[in-house]
Scaffold this motif. Structure first.
Motif, PDB file in Angstrom:
ATOM      1  N   SER A 144    -120.148  -9.165  38.324  1.00 30.05           N
ATOM      2  CA  SER A 144    -120.001  -8.984  39.769  1.00 30.05           C
ATOM      3  C   SER A 144    -120.507 -10.195  40.529  1.00 30.05           C
ATOM      4  N   PHE A 203    -115.330  -1.568  40.215  1.00 29.87           N
ATOM      5  CA  PHE A 203    -116.280  -0.982  41.160  1.00 29.87           C
ATOM      6  C   PHE A 203    -116.853   0.288  40.570  1.00 29.87           C
ATOM      7  N   LEU A 228    -113.365   5.962  38.054  1.00 28.64           N
ATOM      8  CA  LEU A 228    -112.888   6.667  39.253  1.00 28.64           C
ATOM      9  C   LEU A 228    -112.412   5.724  40.360  1.00 28.64           C
ATOM     10  N   VAL A 229    -113.134   4.636  40.610  1.00 24.73           N
ATOM     11  CA  VAL A 229    -112.747   3.732  41.695  1.00 24.73           C
ATOM     12  C   VAL A 229    -111.669   2.772  41.169  1.00 24.73           C
ATOM     13  N   PRO A 230    -110.510   2.702  41.812  1.00 26.74           N
ATOM     14  CA  PRO A 230    -109.371   1.989  41.210  1.00 26.74           C
ATOM     15  C   PRO A 230    -109.467   0.455  41.180  1.00 26.74           C
ATOM     16  N   LEU A 231    -110.240  -0.135  42.079  1.00 29.04           N
ATOM     17  CA  LEU A 231    -110.222  -1.595  42.211  1.00 29.04           C
ATOM     18  C   LEU A 231    -110.683  -2.353  40.964  1.00 29.04           C
ATOM     19  N   GLU A 274    -111.031  -6.553  40.418  1.00 33.78           N
ATOM     20  CA  GLU A 274    -110.814  -7.902  40.955  1.00 33.78           C
ATOM     21  C   GLU A 274    -110.681  -8.892  39.804  1.00 33.78           C
ATOM     22  N   ARG A 300    -106.101  -0.531  40.314  1.00 32.38           N
ATOM     23  CA  ARG A 300    -105.413  -1.385  41.275  1.00 32.38           C
ATOM     24  C   ARG A 300    -105.991  -2.795  41.151  1.00 32.38           C
ATOM     25  N   PRO A 301    -105.321  -3.660  40.359  1.00 31.42           N
ATOM     26  CA  PRO A 301    -105.811  -5.039  40.255  1.00 31.42           C
ATOM     27  C   PRO A 301    -105.593  -5.800  41.554  1.00 31.42           C
ATOM     28  N   VAL A 302    -106.578  -6.595  41.931  1.00 30.49           N
ATOM     29  CA  VAL A 302    -106.469  -7.511  43.072  1.00 30.49           C
ATOM     30  C   VAL A 302    -106.743  -8.904  42.513  1.00 30.49           C
ATOM     31  N   GLY A 316    -119.205 -13.341  44.480  1.00 32.65           N
ATOM     32  CA  GLY A 316    -119.085 -11.968  44.984  1.00 32.65           C
ATOM     33  C   GLY A 316    -117.645 -11.504  45.093  1.00 32.65           C
ATOM     34  N   HIS A 317    -116.707 -12.387  44.685  1.00 38.59           N
ATOM     35  CA  HIS A 317    -115.278 -12.026  44.749  1.00 38.59           C
ATOM     36  C   HIS A 317    -114.898 -11.609  46.184  1.00 38.59           C
ATOM     37  N   VAL A 318    -114.110 -10.559  46.348  1.00 38.85           N
ATOM     38  CA  VAL A 318    -113.701 -10.133  47.699  1.00 38.85           C
ATOM     39  C   VAL A 318    -114.509  -8.919  48.164  1.00 38.85           C
ATOM     40  N   ALA A 319    -114.441  -7.842  47.411  1.00 37.42           N
ATOM     41  CA  ALA A 319    -114.948  -6.556  47.905  1.00 37.42           C
ATOM     42  C   ALA A 319    -116.451  -6.560  48.143  1.00 37.42           C
ATOM     43  N   ALA A 353    -118.517  -5.855  51.535  1.00 39.21           N
ATOM     44  CA  ALA A 353    -119.604  -4.877  51.560  1.00 39.21           C
ATOM     45  C   ALA A 353    -120.907  -5.512  52.035  1.00 39.21           C
TER      46      ALA A 353
END
Lengths: 307, 307
Positions: A117, A140, A145-148, A150, A172-174, A182-185, A189
């Protein structure tokens, strides 16, 4: 070139909370898992976390036909695997050494994905010989459970293949166009959290009320759409162009008024007390249980809404 | 002292998108509404928006027995009302004059609540004689679906009464301890948006991918819990105290690395093009429809999860 449909067995290297969740997700989708963790007691914790996660995935209707083998021998864990998800400690030199060892031992067509991360891909692949097949694939919590997911990589074909693999696990790949700490998400946050801490520091509202403002307001909408689309709908008939033309200047003024709090002892103490008040005696395990129930309910609800 | 159980008729002053939504919410809970808006064509738009919102509220199981009267005569709109929700234009002098007129014409026990998102209470009540009964009660769009109402006032008893009233409409009031430009939720949203724009500016990911990262990652969790509670669960067994002790310093470093983008023409253009790509031909009306369907589904899902 490996086809993602040929992936039948994945290695989960580092089988703590994140690794266990990855393992359960893969098994839920019928894949077999080699789990590796050298920590004492890791297998017991892994089994417990995986069991709970598989029950949750069963509630989402997943097949759950995959099996796992747990080992504290890394070479054994890598035998016959088609994909590797690395979840070792977030320590630069340890991660760098681990990835280099994985890279040295695995056939060249196997993708090695790191769940890191906080670390940059360029740093942690530095000692690998075959850097291109080593990517960042940051989930995440909890990943089942959380689809993201990165993704950061350098080889488009490998990144595409990894993205297809994660999509096959209903994630859900981004894909990032370039690496960023820290990438995007987590950057989004973190930006939000800085302001949340500022509002605590300034005594504008209590910790519990700030939390309630988020999850009963923008957070609820953000479970459906991101910030740009939200402002597109906030701009009336002119959409995002109208929004930027009319409210862009006030958005910029708002940015200038945002706080830069210090996370000093006093503020930390107020946050800790505020969270205790908000938790109202519920243990972390109970709160996690409720979060996961909530996530399951939200995921089912989102599935019912047409794209 | 007025009892909130005696509130049977509310005035909705300014009956555009926000006012219509407030009206539908009140009628859904059995209250009658006097709606006022002097704009040409306002009644037609109001009727249309209210009808759609009442259908959505019916799907949530609300009684919908309330009735409305629409007028472009302010004095008429104020006759016999027990509570006033003001939703006039976000223009300081206009708002100030409108609130002063409402204050002059209404009996002293009636609470006057302004939906203002961007103005400070202290500024807009400046010309009122009975300032204490004038509060800010800022909803989130659309107010009949998104539960948050941010309240700013100076008289605790009046604030408590207003909060009880909004709770009776199934809203979640969040009371600010002191006023702040943008209140709480829009400041959090604005802080997040600044970083989202920075990531566009820096070419880290496309607009659509940044949006996807939010609503498939932290946004999904934030529909259930706020940022402090999220880090409490991210801290492992040590909770928020453990999180702050171990990861506080890296959070502060992350804050220092956050961007301060300019919303210049180039960036605006990239956002507009990115949103168009993300919308993929869907009109704003279609996107709103989908958002509202999604919100209804999420609200039903959250109700099923025990507190």
């Amino acid at each position: 070139m490996q086809d993602i449909r040929d992936i039948e067995r994945i290695a989960v290297i580092g089988a703590g909370l994140i690794g266990s969740s990855w393992a359960a997700l893969a098994m839920g989708h019928g894949l077999n898992v080699s789990a590796y963790d050298p920590a004492p007691g890791a297998e017991e914790k892994f089994r417990h976390t995986v069991e709970r996660a598989r029950e949750q995935l069963a509630a989402l209707g997943l097949a759950n036909t995959g099996q796992y083998q747990f080992t504290n021998d890394l070479d054994e864990a890598l035998q016959g695997v088609d994909f590797v998800q690395e979840n070792g400690p977030e320590n630069e030199s340890a991660k760098r050494a681990l990835l280099s060892r994985l890279d040295a031992e695995l056939p060249p067509e196997i993708i090695i994905a790191s769940s890191t991360s906080a670390l940059l891909r360029s740093t942690i692949v530095a000692d690998c010989r075959n850097k291109r097949r080593v990517i960042v694939a940051h989930p995440f919590n909890p990943p089942h459970l959380v689809p993201l997911v990165e993704i950061v990589g350098e080889d488009e074909a490998i990144v595409d293949r990894a993205a297809a693999f994660y999509r096959s696990l209903d994630r859900r790949p981004v894909v990032l166009q370039r690496e960023m700490p820290g990438h995007v998400a987590n950057r989004l946050a973190s930006a939000l959290y800085r302001e949340a801490v500022y509002l605590v520091e300034q005594g504008v509202a209590s910790v519990a009320e700030i939390d309630a403002a988020l999850c009963n307001g923008p957070g609820l909408r953000w479970a459906l759409m991101g910030p740009h689309m939200t402002y597109h709908l906030g701009g009336g008939e002119g959409g995002i162009a109208g929004y930027l033309a009319h409210l862009g200047p006030s958005q910029v003024r708002r940015w200038q008024s945002l706080g830069t709090p210090s996370l000093d002892e006093d503020v930390q103490q107020r946050i800790i007390e505020g969270v205790a008040e908000e938790a109202a005696g519920r243990t972390i395990a109970q709160l996690e249980e409720r979060r996961d129930e909530g996530l399951l309910a939200l995921l089912r609800a989102r599935k019912l809404v047409s794209e």
